[in-house]
Design a protein around this motif. Structure first.
Motif, PDB file in Angstrom:
ATOM      1  N   GLU A  32       0.825  -1.210   0.000  1.00  0.00           N
ATOM      2  CA  GLU A  32       0.000   0.000   0.000  1.00  0.00           C
ATOM      3  C   GLU A  32       0.858   1.258   0.000  1.00  0.00           C
ATOM      4  OE1 GLU A  32      -2.718  -0.376   3.285  1.00  0.00           O
ATOM      5  OE2 GLU A  32      -4.001  -1.759   2.172  1.00  0.00           O
ATOM      6  N   THR A  33       2.020   1.194   0.620  1.00  0.00           N
ATOM      7  CA  THR A  33       2.848   2.382   0.794  1.00  0.00           C
ATOM      8  C   THR A  33       3.373   2.947  -0.515  1.00  0.00           C
ATOM      9  OG1 THR A  33       4.758   0.959   1.203  1.00  0.00           O
ATOM     10  CG2 THR A  33       3.569   1.819   3.135  1.00  0.00           C
ATOM     11  N   ASP A  34       3.957   2.109  -1.357  1.00  0.00           N
ATOM     12  CA  ASP A  34       4.568   2.615  -2.590  1.00  0.00           C
ATOM     13  C   ASP A  34       4.003   1.977  -3.852  1.00  0.00           C
ATOM     14  OD1 ASP A  34       5.691   0.084  -2.476  1.00  0.00           O
ATOM     15  OD2 ASP A  34       7.758   0.787  -2.272  1.00  0.00           O
ATOM     16  N   ARG A  35       3.007   1.082  -3.697  1.00  0.00           N
ATOM     17  CA  ARG A  35       2.335   0.414  -4.818  1.00  0.00           C
ATOM     18  C   ARG A  35       3.304  -0.422  -5.659  1.00  0.00           C
ATOM     19  NH1 ARG A  35      -2.492  -0.210  -3.304  1.00  0.00           N
ATOM     20  NH2 ARG A  35      -3.199  -0.572  -5.416  1.00  0.00           N
ATOM     21  N   LEU A  36       4.330  -0.953  -5.002  1.00  0.00           N
ATOM     22  CA  LEU A  36       5.272  -1.867  -5.645  1.00  0.00           C
ATOM     23  C   LEU A  36       5.182  -3.228  -4.970  1.00  0.00           C
ATOM     24  CD1 LEU A  36       8.403   0.443  -5.935  1.00  0.00           C
ATOM     25  CD2 LEU A  36       6.866  -0.253  -7.785  1.00  0.00           C
ATOM     26  N   PRO A  37       5.503  -4.301  -5.697  1.00  0.00           N
ATOM     27  CA  PRO A  37       5.517  -5.630  -5.078  1.00  0.00           C
ATOM     28  C   PRO A  37       6.554  -5.709  -3.964  1.00  0.00           C
ATOM     29  CG  PRO A  37       5.584  -5.796  -7.475  1.00  0.00           C
ATOM     30  CD  PRO A  37       5.803  -4.351  -7.125  1.00  0.00           C
ATOM     31  N   GLY A  38       6.379  -6.698  -3.119  1.00  0.00           N
ATOM     32  CA  GLY A  38       7.294  -6.899  -2.000  1.00  0.00           C
ATOM     33  C   GLY A  38       8.596  -7.565  -2.400  1.00  0.00           C
ATOM     34  N   GLN A  39       9.466  -7.704  -1.441  1.00  0.00           N
ATOM     35  CA  GLN A  39      10.820  -8.218  -1.650  1.00  0.00           C
ATOM     36  C   GLN A  39      10.854  -9.567  -2.346  1.00  0.00           C
ATOM     37  OE1 GLN A  39      13.030  -8.584   1.982  1.00  0.00           O
ATOM     38  NE2 GLN A  39      14.729  -9.618   1.007  1.00  0.00           N
TER      39      GLN A  39
ATOM     40  N   GLY B  50      11.778   3.071  -6.066  1.00  0.00           N
ATOM     41  CA  GLY B  50      12.227   4.177  -6.905  1.00  0.00           C
ATOM     42  C   GLY B  50      11.724   4.095  -8.328  1.00  0.00           C
ATOM     43  N   PRO B  51      12.142   5.058  -9.152  1.00  0.00           N
ATOM     44  CA  PRO B  51      11.607   5.200 -10.505  1.00  0.00           C
ATOM     45  C   PRO B  51      11.892   4.002 -11.422  1.00  0.00           C
ATOM     46  CG  PRO B  51      12.917   7.148  -9.898  1.00  0.00           C
ATOM     47  CD  PRO B  51      13.042   6.154  -8.792  1.00  0.00           C
ATOM     48  N   GLU B  52      13.087   3.431 -11.337  1.00  0.00           N
ATOM     49  CA  GLU B  52      13.418   2.289 -12.198  1.00  0.00           C
ATOM     50  C   GLU B  52      12.543   1.083 -11.850  1.00  0.00           C
ATOM     51  OE1 GLU B  52      17.318  -0.386 -13.473  1.00  0.00           O
ATOM     52  OE2 GLU B  52      17.590   1.324 -12.143  1.00  0.00           O
ATOM     53  N   ALA B  53      12.357   0.837 -10.563  1.00  0.00           N
ATOM     54  CA  ALA B  53      11.498  -0.261 -10.120  1.00  0.00           C
ATOM     55  C   ALA B  53      10.057  -0.005 -10.551  1.00  0.00           C
ATOM     56  CB  ALA B  53      11.582  -0.418  -8.601  1.00  0.00           C
ATOM     57  N   ALA B  54       9.587   1.221 -10.368  1.00  0.00           N
ATOM     58  CA  ALA B  54       8.215   1.564 -10.743  1.00  0.00           C
ATOM     59  C   ALA B  54       7.991   1.393 -12.240  1.00  0.00           C
ATOM     60  CB  ALA B  54       7.895   2.989 -10.298  1.00  0.00           C
ATOM     61  N   ALA B  55       8.997   1.726 -13.043  1.00  0.00           N
ATOM     62  CA  ALA B  55       8.870   1.584 -14.501  1.00  0.00           C
ATOM     63  C   ALA B  55       8.740   0.112 -14.895  1.00  0.00           C
ATOM     64  CB  ALA B  55      10.066   2.226 -15.200  1.00  0.00           C
TER      65      ALA B  55
END
Length: 147
Positions: A98-105, A123-128
């Motif tokens: 929920e915090t950054d809308r990215l999958p977990g580790q 960060g941006p690369e992960a989000a892309a």
């Protein structure tokens, strides 16, 4: 006589249900229920949206806890392994914090192998990368809905 599970509720059976490891009669889903979890993820993909871990667990009739999240992650791995064998895009990438809308580790460890991704998990690369993979899942499942 039901066997007691110290510290885990009244019986071992109830604890297994409460932890989502087996389904109960009231409809709370097992965290290992691959078809049900897959159905929830495909529905989200067709709506072009990601699910938080809490939303996914809620859809299975459970509140968020870290042990339940870890258990459902094993199910996500099984779903993606079967999907890859069938030529389908990842679905686990739709399940995000929920915090950054990215999958977990755990997802990122697999991404390092599957996509040769060497960047940070935030960060941006992960989000892309996540946005690109989510778009593939959205497009794939929307096309299957129409066809």
């Amino acid at each position: 006589m039901a066997r007691k599970a110290p510290g885990f509720g009244d019986t071992l059976g109830r604890w297994l249900v409460d932890e989502g490891l087996v389904p109960d009669e009231a409809g709370a889903g097992s965290l290992a229920d691959v078809p049900r979890v897959r159905t929830l993820l495909i529905a989200a993909a067709r709506e072009r949206r990601a699910l938080s871990y809490s939303e996914l667990l809620g859809g299975l009739g459970h509140r968020f806890t870290r042990p339940k999240m870890r258990a459902v992650c094993k199910t996500l791995d099984a779903i993606d392994a079967a999907g890859a064998a069938a030529g389908e895009p990842d679905l686990a990438v739709l399940v995000v914090r929920e915090t950054d809308r990215l999958p977990g580790q755990g997802w990122w460890i697999g991404a390092r192998e599957a996509y040769a991704y060497q960047g940070e998990w935030t960060g941006p690369e992960a989000a892309a990368l996540v946005a690109r993979l989510q778009a593939q899942a959205f497009d794939y499942w929307l096309a299957r809905k129409r066809g």
